[in-house]
Structure formats: C-alpha cells, structure tokens
Design a protein around this motif. Structure first.
Motif, PDB file in Angstrom:
ATOM      1  N   TYR A  86       0.860  -0.972   0.027  1.00  0.00           N
ATOM      2  CA  TYR A  86      -0.020   0.010   0.061  1.00  0.00           C
ATOM      3  C   TYR A  86       0.991   1.366   0.271  1.00  0.00           C
ATOM      4  N   ALA A  87       1.772   1.291   0.942  1.00  0.00           N
ATOM      5  CA  ALA A  87       2.793   2.520   0.947  1.00  0.00           C
ATOM      6  C   ALA A  87       3.253   2.809  -0.513  1.00  0.00           C
ATOM      7  N   GLY A  88       3.941   1.634  -0.832  1.00  0.00           N
ATOM      8  CA  GLY A  88       4.442   1.552  -2.470  1.00  0.00           C
ATOM      9  C   GLY A  88       3.363   2.194  -3.408  1.00  0.00           C
ATOM     10  N   LEU A  89       2.192   1.578  -3.341  1.00  0.00           N
ATOM     11  CA  LEU A  89       1.112   2.183  -4.342  1.00  0.00           C
ATOM     12  C   LEU A  89       0.909   3.481  -4.310  1.00  0.00           C
ATOM     13  N   LEU A  90       0.861   3.959  -2.948  1.00  0.00           N
ATOM     14  CA  LEU A  90       0.471   5.321  -2.711  1.00  0.00           C
ATOM     15  C   LEU A  90       1.801   6.446  -3.230  1.00  0.00           C
ATOM     16  N   VAL A  91       2.858   5.970  -2.958  1.00  0.00           N
ATOM     17  CA  VAL A  91       4.005   6.748  -3.416  1.00  0.00           C
ATOM     18  C   VAL A  91       4.055   6.710  -4.835  1.00  0.00           C
ATOM     19  N   VAL A 142      11.996   4.251  -7.786  1.00  0.00           N
ATOM     20  CA  VAL A 142      12.984   4.356  -6.653  1.00  0.00           C
ATOM     21  C   VAL A 142      12.435   4.957  -5.345  1.00  0.00           C
ATOM     22  N   LEU A 143      11.649   5.939  -5.575  1.00  0.00           N
ATOM     23  CA  LEU A 143      10.999   6.562  -4.343  1.00  0.00           C
ATOM     24  C   LEU A 143      10.005   5.697  -3.826  1.00  0.00           C
ATOM     25  N   CYS A 144       9.168   5.116  -4.504  1.00  0.00           N
ATOM     26  CA  CYS A 144       8.204   3.934  -3.929  1.00  0.00           C
ATOM     27  C   CYS A 144       8.709   2.837  -3.158  1.00  0.00           C
ATOM     28  N   LEU A 145       9.891   2.499  -3.384  1.00  0.00           N
ATOM     29  CA  LEU A 145      10.598   1.375  -3.004  1.00  0.00           C
ATOM     30  C   LEU A 145      11.161   1.925  -1.606  1.00  0.00           C
ATOM     31  N   ALA A 146      11.921   3.078  -1.718  1.00  0.00           N
ATOM     32  CA  ALA A 146      12.664   3.778  -0.553  1.00  0.00           C
ATOM     33  C   ALA A 146      11.625   3.964   0.415  1.00  0.00           C
ATOM     34  N   VAL A 147      10.599   4.749   0.080  1.00  0.00           N
ATOM     35  CA  VAL A 147       9.533   5.325   1.095  1.00  0.00           C
ATOM     36  C   VAL A 147       8.834   3.874   1.596  1.00  0.00           C
ATOM     37  N   ILE A 165      -9.758  -4.383  -4.758  1.00  0.00           N
ATOM     38  CA  ILE A 165      -8.616  -4.583  -5.459  1.00  0.00           C
ATOM     39  C   ILE A 165      -8.103  -3.254  -6.252  1.00  0.00           C
ATOM     40  N   LYS A 166      -6.838  -2.904  -6.159  1.00  0.00           N
ATOM     41  CA  LYS A 166      -6.233  -1.754  -6.445  1.00  0.00           C
ATOM     42  C   LYS A 166      -5.200  -2.154  -7.450  1.00  0.00           C
ATOM     43  N   ALA A 167      -4.989  -1.577  -8.424  1.00  0.00           N
ATOM     44  CA  ALA A 167      -3.928  -1.804  -9.448  1.00  0.00           C
ATOM     45  C   ALA A 167      -2.549  -1.249  -8.988  1.00  0.00           C
ATOM     46  N   LEU A 168      -1.314  -1.894  -9.145  1.00  0.00           N
ATOM     47  CA  LEU A 168      -0.291  -1.483  -9.251  1.00  0.00           C
ATOM     48  C   LEU A 168       0.808  -1.643 -10.315  1.00  0.00           C
ATOM     49  N   PRO A 169       0.392  -0.803 -11.212  1.00  0.00           N
ATOM     50  CA  PRO A 169       1.237  -1.138 -12.581  1.00  0.00           C
ATOM     51  C   PRO A 169       2.286  -0.309 -12.631  1.00  0.00           C
ATOM     52  N   LEU A 170       3.495  -0.813 -12.196  1.00  0.00           N
ATOM     53  CA  LEU A 170       4.728  -0.339 -12.124  1.00  0.00           C
ATOM     54  C   LEU A 170       5.162  -0.255 -13.639  1.00  0.00           C
ATOM     55  N   LYS A 171       5.527   1.199 -13.907  1.00  0.00           N
ATOM     56  CA  LYS A 171       6.099   1.038 -15.628  1.00  0.00           C
ATOM     57  C   LYS A 171       7.567   0.753 -15.655  1.00  0.00           C
ATOM     58  N   LEU A 172       8.044  -0.007 -15.865  1.00  0.00           N
ATOM     59  CA  LEU A 172       9.511  -0.188 -15.714  1.00  0.00           C
ATOM     60  C   LEU A 172      10.094   0.033 -17.097  1.00  0.00           C
ATOM     61  N   VAL A 206       9.482  -4.441   0.211  1.00  0.00           N
ATOM     62  CA  VAL A 206      10.059  -4.715  -1.304  1.00  0.00           C
ATOM     63  C   VAL A 206       9.163  -5.964  -1.944  1.00  0.00           C
ATOM     64  N   ALA A 207       9.077  -6.983  -1.024  1.00  0.00           N
ATOM     65  CA  ALA A 207       8.246  -8.111  -1.229  1.00  0.00           C
ATOM     66  C   ALA A 207       7.024  -7.798  -1.797  1.00  0.00           C
ATOM     67  N   GLY A 208       6.229  -6.734  -0.931  1.00  0.00           N
ATOM     68  CA  GLY A 208       4.908  -6.465  -1.163  1.00  0.00           C
ATOM     69  C   GLY A 208       4.797  -5.712  -2.433  1.00  0.00           C
ATOM     70  N   ILE A 209       5.677  -4.807  -2.813  1.00  0.00           N
ATOM     71  CA  ILE A 209       5.579  -4.114  -3.795  1.00  0.00           C
ATOM     72  C   ILE A 209       5.706  -4.880  -5.119  1.00  0.00           C
ATOM     73  N   MET A 210       6.814  -6.026  -4.816  1.00  0.00           N
ATOM     74  CA  MET A 210       6.922  -6.902  -6.093  1.00  0.00           C
ATOM     75  C   MET A 210       5.883  -7.620  -6.494  1.00  0.00           C
ATOM     76  N   VAL A 211       5.321  -8.099  -5.293  1.00  0.00           N
ATOM     77  CA  VAL A 211       3.878  -9.134  -5.590  1.00  0.00           C
ATOM     78  C   VAL A 211       2.795  -8.466  -6.120  1.00  0.00           C
ATOM     79  N   GLY A 212       2.600  -7.192  -5.412  1.00  0.00           N
ATOM     80  CA  GLY A 212       1.578  -6.315  -5.987  1.00  0.00           C
ATOM     81  C   GLY A 212       1.570  -6.095  -7.421  1.00  0.00           C
ATOM     82  N   SER A 213       2.934  -5.789  -7.658  1.00  0.00           N
ATOM     83  CA  SER A 213       3.075  -5.400  -9.344  1.00  0.00           C
ATOM     84  C   SER A 213       2.955  -6.557 -10.029  1.00  0.00           C
ATOM     85  N   TYR A 214       3.658  -7.827  -9.640  1.00  0.00           N
ATOM     86  CA  TYR A 214       3.542  -8.831 -10.475  1.00  0.00           C
ATOM     87  C   TYR A 214       2.283  -9.354 -10.955  1.00  0.00           C
TER      88      TYR A 214
END
Lengths: 286, 255
Positions: A46-51, A59-64, A115-122, A199-207
């Motif tokens: 969630y923190a990653g999603l919001l950021v 980078v900011l999303c992971l760091a925060v 469910i919220k989407a977390l579409p990290l654009k890599l 980090v795991a949460g952001i990875m799983v959320g975006s995967y």
C-alpha cells in the motif's frame, strides 16, 4: 518449454524467498513466529502504491515503503513483542496472529476492500530468446531479490552487526554478558526484515497487478512453510526453500495440471520434506 | 589496604516463595582473588546472575568502583567492566574461536555507527590472537568453537572474557568437568590473570580448588553467608564444616 517453466518458477520462488526472509531473521534471533510479518508486507504494498501513484518514481516508491515498513517493524517489536518476551512461546504467537488480523481489517477500513492496481512502469527491456522469454518485470524481480540477498549476506557475514546477530541468535544471555546490546540487535532484525517485506509487497503487488487488504493471507502461511522447509532460522535455507517452492508449484501446474490447487502444493512439499529430513533443507539438528 | 573494587550490600533475591539469596554482603579488594564457596544450591550462581544483571536483586545494592550495577542490563554491566564465564561453558558454538574472542573485544567499542564495519580489523585479529596465545590456543583460531574438546572450550571462554579487559572477572566453577591436570593448569592461568591487575571472583563447589587459589573466601549455604575470611580461618569454622558434611537434619537454615 522446460527452461521457460524453470525460469518462471524461479521468479515466483524469488518472491517467496523475499517474503519469508524477514520471518527467518526474526525467528533466528527470537524464536518467535512473526505471523504479523505478512501484515507488514501488505503495508509495503500500500505504501508503495500510494507513493508510486503520486510520484511515478519506482525508486522513491521502494525507498519510502522500506522506510515506512522498517519503522512499523520497529514499533511492532518495541510495543508488541518486547513486552511478552520470555513468556511461553504461545503468547507472542497469539499477539502476532491478533496483530495480523487487526492489520488486515485496518487496511480494509482505510484503503477500502477493493483490489487496486499497481502497474509499475519499468523501462527495462525483457529477455527474448528462442527458448526463454522473460519480461522486464520478471528480470527486475530476480535482480532486486539478488541485490537484497547480497546486501543481507554482506550484513550477516561481513559486519559487526552480523557477528553480533549470529552471537545473539545462538545465546542471547551470553551475548549480553559480552557487551552486546541484544535489544538493539533484535530491533534491527525487525527493521531489516520489515524493509525487505516492503520490497516483497511491492513486487508481488506489481507482478499480479493487485493490491488488496487480504493479500497477505496466502503469503503468511506460505512463508511459514518456506521457513520450516529451509530449516527454521537459516537465511540461505530460506532462499533455497523459497526457490524450490516456486519451482515445485510451477512445474506441478505444468506437468500434473490443476488436480491440486496451487496453494496446497506448498504444504504437500513441506510434508514430504519433513518426512525425509525433519530439520529442513539447511537446518541443523539442535 | 587495597581499595575495594566491588561491593554487594544486603542482596536478596527471591523466586516465588524461595529465597535464593538472603541479605548477602561481600566486599572484594582490587587485585585479589575472592572465592564464594558452598554446597550445591547455596545460591552461588544466583549471586553471579544478580551481579551480571541476568536477575535483578529484590533488595540490596551492588557497586563496582563508584558505579552502581543494580538494575542495569547485562550489556551495560559488561561494558562497565564485568566479564564472566559460565558453570557449563557457553561459547558461541557455531562461530569460530576467533569470532568468539572478537566478540569479547567488543566491549564498549561497538558504537551504533560501527555496526556496519567489518568485525575483523587487523587490530582486532592481532588482539584476539594475543589473547588466545595467553591460554595456549592460538592454533585453534579458525576452528568452530563447538568442536573443541571441553577443556579447550573452557580456555576459549576464559580468553573471550579476558578480551573484554574486565576490571572484575566472575568465574563460575572454572574447574568443573576438568581433569586434575587441566584444573591445575587453569588455576595457574587464573593466577596470571590476577597478576595483570584483574580482580577475580570465583564460585567453587570444590573446596580445595577454592582454598588453594583465593585470598579471601565467603561461604554461602541456603542463600545466606555463613562465614567469611581467609582460607585458613574459614576451613576451621564449624558452621562451614557442618554445611559441607551435614548435621543429620537437613533443610534448616543457619542463623
């Protein structure tokens, strides 16, 4: 085909290893099953999603998220676990399960049940070989996992903190008698483990491109299976077990099909493993 | 007369209904060897656990030099200069002998900022080797501590405690489990440690070991101090003889 499935399995396994690492670190030093760790994992998502939504920066999303979760991990240790340490093991376990349930409902209240989407654009190129195709995102997951593992390995083997951690994990009282502030060491374990969970949460959320309040439930019990498989408290064992589980799940789906729900495979593997080697893959008989 | 380094005054420790230590006071001169003896269950190890901060005394005061130890955590007491060994050796068995001793070196110089520095600076390794040489184990530096023979483990434990450069060294039955020959050697090492200026308090079940080493002896029985003095006077004290040999009806505490 086989190579492709193995690669997919390893990507999935990296995610399992990331989720379970924090659990292992905490178990290694406290002998407490930190079930609420999965709650921290969701907090990270969630923190990653919001950021990410507001800044667009990965980078900011992971760091925060790592900072937020690290702090949350510290608070959990200080105010939930520390007061009940030294009590029978069941008491911290109940505290932990209760905290996890509380967190799930807290997320539901604050973030809504949907469910919220977390579409990290890599902007990472994928790998496109005749026999193996990996997306940029899959490569990113494996790369970040490898990086975190290297960092953790260095921390454990190459620093005073790591030496103090290993000493505390073996004998807390004796570590204290040699001037090691075990309270700080354990606190740092929570901070580091929780930052990895972010980090795991952001990875799983975006995967899966999904973030939702109960996304921690399945990882909670799978991570449990992973750390038992790896030999409770062993960091390398956890990594191997996570990868093995990812492989087992993926390959079973391909070769055996969906006779079993995928989620059951973790425990089937666990049961088979414990029958053969009760101390886990890299565990030591104590 | 030498300065007092260590004082315990009226220390009482209860576990539920059991009084493990009752109003125990001892004073230890700097640079001396002080032995606490008594039969099994007399409260000797409890006294060590109270001094080193594992337990908190219910009553009483404990002083090292000018600082009070009462209520401090184990690591704070260690950093003030109290090192200890255990009745049953407690090495970090999965770590190398070298790493065990390096952990001992850490007293006071693992500040937060230093946590991510490497543990094996050249200085640390040299000091650790020097300390190991003092107990004759420099060749075993890279061995996993748990695989050493028991007598060697005792010596590593002593080296680890010495690496802390303690002011007060607490030895809990240092000769337990050793052969006569090993015990004689260890007693010699303890004397050498004292000669470097470290004050030693040792707990001993074996009267002969204690009497041979100590400058001053206190006798505990059922958690109370029943006698104190030089080894010669204590040995002749009828209360002490009774505590060791019994007097027919057991279980009563001595006045």
């Amino acid at each position: 085909m086989v190579i492709q499935q193995i690669a997919n399995g390893l990507v999935l396994g990296s995610l399992y290893a990331l989720v379970a690492l924090g659990l292992t670190i905490v178990y290694g030093v406290l002998r407490v099953l930190h079930v609420a760790h999965a709650g921290v994992f969701v907090l990270g998502a969630y923190a990653g999603l919001l950021v990410y939504v507001s800044s667009g920066s990965i980078v900011l999303c992971l760091a925060v998220a790592m900072l937020v979760c690290g702090f949350a991990g510290f608070l959990m240790y200080r105010f939930l676990y520390r007061p009940v340490l030294g009590r029978p093991a069941l008491i911290p376990l109940i505290v932990s399960i209760g905290t996890f349930m509380f967190l799930e409902d807290l997320y539901r209240l604050v973030m809504g049940p949907y469910i919220k989407a977390l579409p990290l654009k890599l902007s990472l190129p994928g790998l496109d070989l005749p026999f193996l195709r990996l997306t940029g995102q899959q490569l990113f997951i494996v790369g970040v996992t490898a990086l975190l593992l290297l960092a953790l390995w260095w921390l454990m083997k190459g620093t005073r903190l790591g030496l103090a951690w290993r000493a505390s994990a073996q004998d807390m009282e004796t570590a204290g008698a040699h001037g090691i502030n075990t309270d700080v060491i354990v606190g740092l374990c929570f901070v580091i483990g929780s930052a990895i969970a972010a980090v795991a949460g952001i990875m799983v959320g975006s995967y899966y491109n999904q973030v939702y309040p109960s996304m921690g439930s399945v990882p909670a019990y799978k991570a449990l299976a992973v750390i038992v498989l790896g030999g409770l408290g062993s960091v390398p064992g956890t990594v191997v077990a996570g990868l093995a589980l990812g492989l087992a799940e993926t390959l079973t789906m391909v070769w055996v099909g969906t006779i079993l729900p995928r989620e059951a495979i973790a425990f089937l593997v666990l049961i088979l493993m414990l029958l053969v080697k009760p101390t886990g893959l890299l565990g030591r008989a104590s | 007369m030498a300065d007092r380094l260590f004082r315990a005054e009226g220390v009482t420790k209860r576990f539920g209904g059991l009084t493990a230590l009752k109003d125990v006071s001892i004073e230890v001169d700097e640079g001396s060897i002080f032995a606490v003896i008594g039969p099994n269950g007399a409260g000797k190890t409890t006294l060590f656990n109270v001094v080193s901060g594992v337990y908190r005394a219910d009553e009483g005061a404990i002083w090292l030099g000018g600082s009070t130890l009462h209520g401090l955590g184990t690591h704070r007491i260690a950093r003030l200069g109290v090192a200890r060994t255990f009745q049953i050796t407690r090495l970090f068995k999965q770590l190398s002998v070298m790493d065990n001793v390096i952990l001992g070196l850490g007293r006071g110089d693992i500040p937060m900022g230093g946590l991510i520095r490497g543990p094996r600076s050249k200085e640390a390794v040299d000091k650790a080797l020097e300390t190991l040489a003092a107990v004759g184990l420099e060749k075993s530096a890279d061995t996993k501590a748990g695989t050493l023979p028991y007598g060697d483990q005792r010596r590593v434990e002593l080296a680890r405690a010495m690496a802390m450069k303690p002011r007060l060294l607490l030895l809990d039955e240092p000769c337990a489990g050793l052969t006569h020959h090993e015990a004689v050697n260890l007693a010699e090492v303890v004397r050498q440690v004292r000669d470097t200026g470290v004050t030693v308090v040792l707990v001993e079940h074996n009267m002969h070991v204690a009497m041979g080493l100590a400058d001053h002896v206190a006798v505990l029985d059922h958690g109370e101090k029943i006698a104190e003095g030089t080894p010669e006077t204590v040995q002749r004290n009828p209360l002490v003889i009774e505590a060791y040999l019994g007097r027919g009806e057991s279980g009563e505490s001595h006045a």
